[in-house]
Every structure is written in structure tokens, then in C-alpha cells.
Design an enzyme around this catalytic site. Sequence first.
Site, PDB file in Angstrom:
ATOM      1  N   LYS A   1       0.851  -1.199   0.000  1.00 56.61           N
ATOM      2  CA  LYS A   1       0.000   0.000   0.000  1.00 56.61           C
ATOM      3  C   LYS A   1       0.874   1.231   0.000  1.00 56.61           C
ATOM      4  O   LYS A   1       2.035   1.218   0.435  1.00 56.61           O
ATOM      5  CB  LYS A   1      -0.948   0.018   1.205  1.00 56.61           C
TER       6      LYS A   1
ATOM      7  N   PRO B   1      10.204  -4.521   1.632  1.00 54.04           N
ATOM      8  CA  PRO B   1      11.171  -4.284   2.705  1.00 54.04           C
ATOM      9  C   PRO B   1      10.498  -3.948   4.026  1.00 54.04           C
ATOM     10  O   PRO B   1       9.468  -3.268   4.066  1.00 54.04           O
ATOM     11  CB  PRO B   1      11.975  -3.092   2.193  1.00 54.04           C
TER      12      PRO B   1
ATOM     13  N   GLY C   1      10.077  -1.904   7.422  1.00 54.66           N
ATOM     14  CA  GLY C   1      10.342  -0.508   7.735  1.00 54.66           C
ATOM     15  C   GLY C   1      10.289   0.401   6.535  1.00 54.66           C
ATOM     16  O   GLY C   1      10.887   1.472   6.528  1.00 54.66           O
ATOM     17  N   GLY C   2       9.529  -0.009   5.499  1.00 52.47           N
ATOM     18  CA  GLY C   2       9.448   0.787   4.292  1.00 52.47           C
ATOM     19  C   GLY C   2       8.189   1.619   4.170  1.00 52.47           C
ATOM     20  O   GLY C   2       8.061   2.430   3.256  1.00 52.47           O
ATOM     21  N   GLY C   3       7.208   1.397   5.058  1.00 52.04           N
ATOM     22  CA  GLY C   3       5.952   2.123   4.976  1.00 52.04           C
ATOM     23  C   GLY C   3       4.995   1.560   3.939  1.00 52.04           C
ATOM     24  O   GLY C   3       4.011   2.215   3.579  1.00 52.04           O
TER      25      GLY C   3
ATOM     26  N   GLY D   1       3.398  -1.439   4.329  1.00 51.64           N
ATOM     27  CA  GLY D   1       2.392  -2.291   4.965  1.00 51.64           C
ATOM     28  C   GLY D   1       2.627  -3.771   4.800  1.00 51.64           C
ATOM     29  O   GLY D   1       1.687  -4.568   4.928  1.00 51.64           O
ATOM     30  N   GLY D   2       3.858  -4.189   4.531  1.00 54.89           N
ATOM     31  CA  GLY D   2       4.113  -5.590   4.216  1.00 54.89           C
ATOM     32  C   GLY D   2       3.673  -6.571   5.282  1.00 54.89           C
ATOM     33  O   GLY D   2       2.963  -7.538   4.995  1.00 54.89           O
ATOM     34  N   GLY D   3       4.067  -6.352   6.529  1.00 55.02           N
ATOM     35  CA  GLY D   3       3.698  -7.275   7.601  1.00 55.02           C
ATOM     36  C   GLY D   3       2.199  -7.316   7.839  1.00 55.02           C
ATOM     37  O   GLY D   3       1.621  -8.388   8.032  1.00 55.02           O
ATOM     38  N   SER D   4       1.561  -6.151   7.801  1.00 51.72           N
ATOM     39  CA  SER D   4       0.111  -6.097   7.984  1.00 51.72           C
ATOM     40  C   SER D   4      -0.611  -6.803   6.847  1.00 51.72           C
ATOM     41  O   SER D   4      -1.601  -7.513   7.059  1.00 51.72           O
ATOM     42  CB  SER D   4      -0.351  -4.634   8.067  1.00 51.72           C
TER      43      SER D   4
ATOM     44  N   ASP E   1      -3.217  -1.288  10.565  1.00 54.44           N
ATOM     45  CA  ASP E   1      -3.306  -1.331   9.110  1.00 54.44           C
ATOM     46  C   ASP E   1      -3.873  -2.644   8.582  1.00 54.44           C
ATOM     47  O   ASP E   1      -4.169  -2.744   7.383  1.00 54.44           O
ATOM     48  CB  ASP E   1      -1.916  -1.121   8.485  1.00 54.44           C
TER      49      ASP E   1
END
Length: 299
Positions: A18, A106, A108-110, A112-115, A148
Site C-alpha cells: 500500500k 522491505p 520498515g518501508g511504509g 504495509g508488508g507485515g500487515s 493497518d
Amino acid sequence: MTVPAMAAPALTLTAPAKLNLFLHITGQRPDGYHELQTVFQLLDTGDELTFTPRDDDQLTLTVTGPQALDDVRDDDNLVLRAARLLRDSVDGATPGVDIELHKVLPAGGGLGGGSSDAATTLLALNHLWVLERSTDALAELGRQLGADVPVFVRGRSAWAEGVGERLTPLELASRWYLVIHPGLGVSTKAIFSHPQLTRDTPAITIAAFFAGPTRNDCQSLVRRLAEDVDKALIWLGNFGEAAMTGTGACVFAAFDSEAEAQAVKAKVPGEWQSFVARGVNQSPAWHQLEAARQSPAPD
């Protein structure tokens, strides 16, 4: 132990990235969480998760891909937390699942990968375990994992308020985005706890967002704290309106065509990672789930 059979032999879904097209922080609640307004633009690319049934009740996670860092493999990863949270909400046994996470976004890239990974896990296991949980119910579970997560569960680009959980679906213009990751991670917790963060931006309406201008209230602070983010914004600003997503570190610019975005990508300095993606109004995971539902059941 005996466990029920799966609805399908395996399922692969995209966990989309996102972008925050703007981010206004309008206040801080007594519990420390921040009130905000933002627009989540979903992209047509992201991590990929494959869910394969087991003959027992075990949940396993394997992480591959260019962003498969050691902390992503940790047993407390959001993917496993999501799977366990959904399993614990079920009366009775559920089949085990081997989950393979191909990690390209990545940390800490903003983006939303983990979410997104967690939300995709809830959607996939709801299908494979034939739970028939509503989207609202899955979004509420997701909210327990992170602010998120619900937007990825609902699978729509959206206007968001509160801590990000109050969502209004939006139809956004089709644009192509060049996203640059300048090679560092930014801690969301550190930015939101920083004393110099702007916390009093007046609330706006959806119409005001479309009329513009807006901004990312975290961007000026991150630029001061992370020189590489500042450099990436300056460089990308030569080709379009550059902005930071979320609390960073990724920056992006919108283009009218894929060719325009790819032409700029070809000029990105070699020390930075970058990719081109199309903005979409519905998550690719939802399209993939619909295709899976229409596939013939296994013999």
C-alpha cells in the site's frame, strides 16, 4: 489427532503493498495512539504467500525471497500470529498448514508488508478451513494484530480515520507508481513517539483530499532524521511530485503510464531498490480468492 480435510490442496495469494497518498495526524488519544486521516492506495504487487495443507494440526512458516530477514522468520511473525489468532477463535480442530512467505517488500518501508501478510493469512485460512467468517469478523480479528491490517482484509483502497481502522472505500484514478526504497528501515514506533512530530493538523473531508493539497505529517521529521530518505525525495522530485509513504522509508511518485514510470526507474541510482506498480481499487488477493472459490473441489 484427527483433523478435518481442507477445502483445496493449496492456495497462493498476493499480499499487496500500500501507499499512503497523504497522512495527517489530527491528535493523540489518552492511550498514546494517534488519531489520523489517510488514503490507502493498494498496489498490484507485494509479497506472495502459499498455504499447503498438512496431515496434522501444526502451523509452520518458511520465509524466502530478497527480504527474508532473520527477524521475519521469528516464531512471533505476524503471519503465524494471524494463523493462531484465527485458529483460537474456532470451536474444534483445524487442519495444519505449511505457509511459505515469499518476502519482497522491505521491512520498515511504509508499504504495509507485515500487515498485508497477516491479513492475507486470515483470508486464506478462512477459505481453506471453510469457516465462512464475514469480512467484518476477519477485519476485527486483524485489528488485534495492527491498525493497518483491516484495510488489507477488506481489500479496497480506502479513506481511513481514527487509528486507521475506520474505512471508507474509494474509487481512485488509475495511476502507475515508481517506489524507491533508499536502503534503510524507519521505525514507526520511533516516529510516532518523537516529540517533534506534528500532532495537531486540522481534519479535512474526502472532497478536500481530492481537491488538494495534502501532505504527510511524518515526512519532514523523517527527512531530518534519515538523510537517505531526504536524498531520495530530492532525486525523485526531479521527475514528479515525490512523497513518502507512511512513516517511511519508501518514497514514491505517480505517473500516467507504465512506460513513464519505467523510464524514470531506469535512471534510479544503483544503491537504491525500486519497483513500478499499478494502483488498484481492489486487492489482487480478493480476485485470487474468487478464482479459488470457483475452482472445482478436489476429489
